[in-house]
Design a protein around this motif. Structure first.
Motif, PDB file in Angstrom:
ATOM      1  N   ASP A 319       0.835  -1.200   0.000  1.00  0.00           N
ATOM      2  CA  ASP A 319       0.000   0.000   0.000  1.00  0.00           C
ATOM      3  C   ASP A 319       0.868   1.248   0.000  1.00  0.00           C
ATOM      4  O   ASP A 319       1.954   1.273   0.597  1.00  0.00           O
ATOM      5  N   LEU A 320       0.366   2.310  -0.635  1.00  0.00           N
ATOM      6  CA  LEU A 320       0.878   3.660  -0.463  1.00  0.00           C
ATOM      7  C   LEU A 320      -0.173   4.462   0.290  1.00  0.00           C
ATOM      8  O   LEU A 320      -1.371   4.219   0.139  1.00  0.00           O
ATOM      9  N   TYR A 321       0.264   5.432   1.110  1.00  0.00           N
ATOM     10  CA  TYR A 321      -0.735   6.167   1.901  1.00  0.00           C
ATOM     11  C   TYR A 321      -0.316   7.619   2.113  1.00  0.00           C
ATOM     12  O   TYR A 321       0.869   7.976   2.088  1.00  0.00           O
ATOM     13  N   ALA A 322      -1.353   8.455   2.318  1.00  0.00           N
ATOM     14  CA  ALA A 322      -1.174   9.856   2.695  1.00  0.00           C
ATOM     15  C   ALA A 322      -2.217  10.159   3.764  1.00  0.00           C
ATOM     16  O   ALA A 322      -3.412   9.944   3.540  1.00  0.00           O
ATOM     17  N   MET A 323      -1.784  10.651   4.936  1.00  0.00           N
ATOM     18  CA  MET A 323      -2.671  10.849   6.078  1.00  0.00           C
ATOM     19  C   MET A 323      -2.409  12.204   6.729  1.00  0.00           C
ATOM     20  O   MET A 323      -1.282  12.706   6.715  1.00  0.00           O
ATOM     21  N   TYR A 324      -3.460  12.758   7.339  1.00  0.00           N
ATOM     22  CA  TYR A 324      -3.332  14.026   8.065  1.00  0.00           C
ATOM     23  C   TYR A 324      -4.240  13.996   9.285  1.00  0.00           C
ATOM     24  O   TYR A 324      -5.353  13.448   9.242  1.00  0.00           O
ATOM     25  N   ALA A 325      -3.770  14.601  10.386  1.00  0.00           N
ATOM     26  CA  ALA A 325      -4.608  14.742  11.579  1.00  0.00           C
ATOM     27  C   ALA A 325      -4.241  16.023  12.310  1.00  0.00           C
ATOM     28  O   ALA A 325      -3.085  16.474  12.267  1.00  0.00           O
ATOM     29  N   HIS A 326      -5.237  16.579  12.987  1.00  0.00           N
ATOM     30  CA  HIS A 326      -5.038  17.801  13.776  1.00  0.00           C
ATOM     31  C   HIS A 326      -5.814  17.672  15.084  1.00  0.00           C
ATOM     32  O   HIS A 326      -6.961  17.202  15.096  1.00  0.00           O
ATOM     33  N   ILE A 327      -5.176  18.090  16.173  1.00  0.00           N
ATOM     34  CA  ILE A 327      -5.805  18.076  17.502  1.00  0.00           C
ATOM     35  C   ILE A 327      -5.973  19.510  17.987  1.00  0.00           C
ATOM     36  O   ILE A 327      -5.031  20.313  17.938  1.00  0.00           O
ATOM     37  N   SER A 328      -7.163  19.829  18.466  1.00  0.00           N
ATOM     38  CA  SER A 328      -7.435  21.103  19.129  1.00  0.00           C
ATOM     39  C   SER A 328      -7.463  20.857  20.630  1.00  0.00           C
ATOM     40  O   SER A 328      -8.392  20.206  21.142  1.00  0.00           O
ATOM     41  N   ASN A 329      -6.451  21.339  21.343  1.00  0.00           N
ATOM     42  CA  ASN A 329      -6.360  21.182  22.791  1.00  0.00           C
ATOM     43  C   ASN A 329      -6.976  22.377  23.504  1.00  0.00           C
ATOM     44  O   ASN A 329      -6.848  23.515  23.052  1.00  0.00           O
ATOM     45  N   LYS A 330      -7.604  22.104  24.632  1.00  0.00           N
ATOM     46  CA  LYS A 330      -8.226  23.172  25.414  1.00  0.00           C
ATOM     47  C   LYS A 330      -7.643  23.203  26.828  1.00  0.00           C
ATOM     48  O   LYS A 330      -7.338  22.167  27.411  1.00  0.00           O
ATOM     49  N   ASN A 331      -7.484  24.416  27.357  1.00  0.00           N
ATOM     50  CA  ASN A 331      -7.046  24.615  28.751  1.00  0.00           C
ATOM     51  C   ASN A 331      -5.732  23.910  29.056  1.00  0.00           C
ATOM     52  O   ASN A 331      -5.551  23.326  30.131  1.00  0.00           O
ATOM     53  N   GLY A 332      -4.804  23.944  28.104  1.00  0.00           N
ATOM     54  CA  GLY A 332      -3.494  23.358  28.330  1.00  0.00           C
ATOM     55  C   GLY A 332      -3.409  21.866  28.182  1.00  0.00           C
ATOM     56  O   GLY A 332      -2.435  21.243  28.639  1.00  0.00           O
ATOM     57  N   ALA A 333      -4.399  21.249  27.549  1.00  0.00           N
ATOM     58  CA  ALA A 333      -4.343  19.800  27.309  1.00  0.00           C
ATOM     59  C   ALA A 333      -3.081  19.468  26.513  1.00  0.00           C
ATOM     60  O   ALA A 333      -2.696  20.212  25.605  1.00  0.00           O
ATOM     61  N   PRO A 334      -2.403  18.331  26.815  1.00  0.00           N
ATOM     62  CA  PRO A 334      -1.089  18.058  26.231  1.00  0.00           C
ATOM     63  C   PRO A 334      -1.072  17.091  25.052  1.00  0.00           C
ATOM     64  O   PRO A 334      -0.009  16.594  24.677  1.00  0.00           O
ATOM     65  N   TYR A 335      -2.213  16.794  24.451  1.00  0.00           N
ATOM     66  CA  TYR A 335      -2.276  15.726  23.455  1.00  0.00           C
ATOM     67  C   TYR A 335      -1.558  16.099  22.161  1.00  0.00           C
ATOM     68  O   TYR A 335      -1.607  17.252  21.704  1.00  0.00           O
ATOM     69  N   THR A 336      -0.886  15.106  21.565  1.00  0.00           N
ATOM     70  CA  THR A 336      -0.115  15.302  20.338  1.00  0.00           C
ATOM     71  C   THR A 336      -0.545  14.294  19.282  1.00  0.00           C
ATOM     72  O   THR A 336      -1.076  13.223  19.596  1.00  0.00           O
ATOM     73  N   VAL A 337      -0.284  14.626  18.015  1.00  0.00           N
ATOM     74  CA  VAL A 337      -0.579  13.732  16.897  1.00  0.00           C
ATOM     75  C   VAL A 337       0.624  12.819  16.678  1.00  0.00           C
ATOM     76  O   VAL A 337       1.678  13.270  16.234  1.00  0.00           O
ATOM     77  N   GLY A 338       0.461  11.545  16.993  1.00  0.00           N
ATOM     78  CA  GLY A 338       1.515  10.572  16.781  1.00  0.00           C
ATOM     79  C   GLY A 338       1.149   9.624  15.656  1.00  0.00           C
ATOM     80  O   GLY A 338       0.538  10.010  14.664  1.00  0.00           O
ATOM     81  N   SER A 339       1.517   8.371  15.828  1.00  0.00           N
ATOM     82  CA  SER A 339       1.156   7.327  14.870  1.00  0.00           C
ATOM     83  C   SER A 339       1.154   6.007  15.622  1.00  0.00           C
ATOM     84  O   SER A 339       1.054   5.987  16.850  1.00  0.00           O
ATOM     85  N   SER A 340       1.309   4.911  14.926  1.00  0.00           N
ATOM     86  CA  SER A 340       1.185   3.610  15.578  1.00  0.00           C
ATOM     87  C   SER A 340       2.153   3.419  16.735  1.00  0.00           C
ATOM     88  O   SER A 340       1.781   2.895  17.776  1.00  0.00           O
ATOM     89  N   ILE A 341       3.422   3.834  16.565  1.00  0.00           N
ATOM     90  CA  ILE A 341       4.407   3.597  17.623  1.00  0.00           C
ATOM     91  C   ILE A 341       5.100   4.866  18.091  1.00  0.00           C
ATOM     92  O   ILE A 341       5.996   4.806  18.936  1.00  0.00           O
ATOM     93  N   GLU A 342       4.710   6.037  17.594  1.00  0.00           N
ATOM     94  CA  GLU A 342       5.338   7.289  18.011  1.00  0.00           C
ATOM     95  C   GLU A 342       4.316   8.222  18.636  1.00  0.00           C
ATOM     96  O   GLU A 342       3.146   8.238  18.245  1.00  0.00           O
ATOM     97  N   THR A 343       4.773   9.037  19.588  1.00  0.00           N
ATOM     98  CA  THR A 343       3.865   9.908  20.323  1.00  0.00           C
ATOM     99  C   THR A 343       3.625  11.241  19.638  1.00  0.00           C
ATOM    100  O   THR A 343       2.645  11.921  19.923  1.00  0.00           O
ATOM    101  N   GLY A 344       4.520  11.657  18.742  1.00  0.00           N
ATOM    102  CA  GLY A 344       4.359  12.926  18.058  1.00  0.00           C
ATOM    103  C   GLY A 344       4.940  14.082  18.856  1.00  0.00           C
ATOM    104  O   GLY A 344       5.239  13.959  20.044  1.00  0.00           O
ATOM    105  N   SER A 345       5.088  15.239  18.185  1.00  0.00           N
ATOM    106  CA  SER A 345       5.698  16.404  18.829  1.00  0.00           C
ATOM    107  C   SER A 345       4.854  17.661  18.732  1.00  0.00           C
ATOM    108  O   SER A 345       5.267  18.714  19.221  1.00  0.00           O
ATOM    109  N   GLY A 346       3.685  17.583  18.097  1.00  0.00           N
ATOM    110  CA  GLY A 346       2.843  18.765  17.946  1.00  0.00           C
ATOM    111  C   GLY A 346       1.396  18.383  17.749  1.00  0.00           C
ATOM    112  O   GLY A 346       1.010  17.221  17.880  1.00  0.00           O
ATOM    113  N   ASN A 347       0.568  19.372  17.420  1.00  0.00           N
ATOM    114  CA  ASN A 347      -0.870  19.118  17.308  1.00  0.00           C
ATOM    115  C   ASN A 347      -1.325  18.846  15.874  1.00  0.00           C
ATOM    116  O   ASN A 347      -2.525  18.682  15.630  1.00  0.00           O
TER     117      ASN A 347
END
Length: 358
Positions: A319-347
């Motif tokens: 397979d070939l793939y192209a993916m995108y995701a965005h997180i809107s955090n509220k009140n200092g929530a720390p969630y990040t956009v990662g993937s299957s085995i990585e935690t990510g570094s931003g929203n």
């Protein structure tokens, strides 16, 4: 005779075919290799560009087998090693078989498996997530990925029932193995699933005991109900989860990527997911999902994730793939956009990659 066995072993090691140990036994070698280009934005460190492994699902090589014991019973085993194919390093903190490692018995009354295994609650999340808990749209960016090591339990005994009238069940117990206590650091999981034609419904539960040898503290409990219905032209996904207690919704990373102070995992939250999988012909698939995390603690650190992706099947295995995701955090929530085995570094994150299975 010895020469034939040696030749068959060499061919199996090369992945040419599954090695039959005898007329009633078999060992299969399988695997997945995933590599892609990732762009992460929104973190305090700035934009991150990298070539990485295991975006859709962790790269792995596995060995699984069965031996017929007669009377409808068989012995089964599975050993699965994760690795980073961009560097060659072992995954799961360097564990040799860190993805899964179990042995057990299978028969008419079901299966009993012993070892390192996925939690029943995680298998519920993987079933209902359109992104299969991978890519940038991984539901585990916001929803709990249970177990001592992300989605897995160590020292676990799991029972899986046979299918009866569309229903199957799972029950798992992970020994805490803490000196002086039979319950400290132990875990328990359970699930029941109904499958009938286009409908799949699954209810999963995970409980974690947070006690130590010196203190009785608390427990974390996560319950997730998920359903997928295949209309033919598209699959509709939906899930609702409730998380209570410490470690009921652990964060994927203890590091605050936004530089706004310490991070706090929610101890009282509810999760909602809706999504679709839309195939076009046999080669094209569009994926989309929306996830809302409702943090019910005094911090009220809610978050929303939107994800969109495209997968092109070059063959049954590539397979070939192209993916995108965005997180809107509220009140200092720390969630990040990662993937299957990585935690990510931003929203926000983009993924462009290739996945091959064998």
């Amino acid at each position: 005779m010895k020469q034939r066995i040696l030749a068959a072993s060499i061919m199996a090691a090369a992945g040419i075919y599954a090695l039959p140990a005898s007329a009633q036994s078999s060992v299969t070698i399988y695997g997945l290799i995933d590599t892609g280009y990732v762009i992460e934005t929104g973190g305090a460190a700035g934009k991150v560009n990298k070539l990485t492994s295991g975006i859709s699902g962790g790269s792995r090589i596995g060995f699984k087998g069965t031996e017929d014991l007669g009377g409808g019973m068989s012995a089964v085993f599975l050993l699965e090693s994760g690795f980073q194919n961009d560097t060659g390093a072992l995954g799961q903190g360097g564990l040799l078989f860190g993805r899964q490692s179990y042995v057990g018995l299978n028969g008419g009354m079901g299966s009993v498996l012993v070892g390192r295994q996925y939690t029943p609650q995680y298998m519920t999340l993987a079933m209902v997530d359109p992104f299969g808990t991978g890519y940038a749209g991984d539901a585990a960016n916001l929803m709990p990925n249970t177990g001592n090591s992300s989605s897995r339990m160590d020292n676990t005994v799991k029972y899986i029932s046979p299918k009866v009238a569309g229903f199957t069940g799972e029950l798992a117990y992970g020994f805490g193995e803490t000196a002086g206590s039979t319950k400290a650091a132990s875990q328990i999981g359970a699930a029941v699933q109904y499958s009938n034609g286009p409908l799949n419904v699954r209810l999963g539960f995970h409980g974690r005991n947070n006690d130590t040898t010196t203190a009785e503290t608390s427990s974390g409990r996560s319950t997730l109900l998920g359903a997928v219905y295949d209309f033919g032209v598209l699959k509709l996904h939906g899930a609702y989860g409730i998380n209570k207690g410490v470690n009921s919704s652990p964060l994927r990373s203890a590091v605050n990527s936004y530089g706004t102070g310490p991070v706090f995992a929610s101890t009282d939250s509810a999760d909602m997911l809706i999504g679709v999988t839309v195939p076009f012909g046999v080669q094209h698939t569009v994926l989309a999902s929306y996830i809302h995390k409702n943090d019910k603690t005094a911090r009220n650190q809610d978050a929303n994730q939107v994800a969109l992706g495209y997968r092109y099947s070059m063959s049954k295995r590539t397979d070939l793939y192209a993916m995108y995701a965005h997180i809107s955090n509220k009140n200092g929530a720390p969630y990040t956009v990662g993937s299957s085995i990585e935690t990510g570094s931003g929203n926000s994150a983009w993924n462009f990659g290739i996945r091959h299975t064998f």
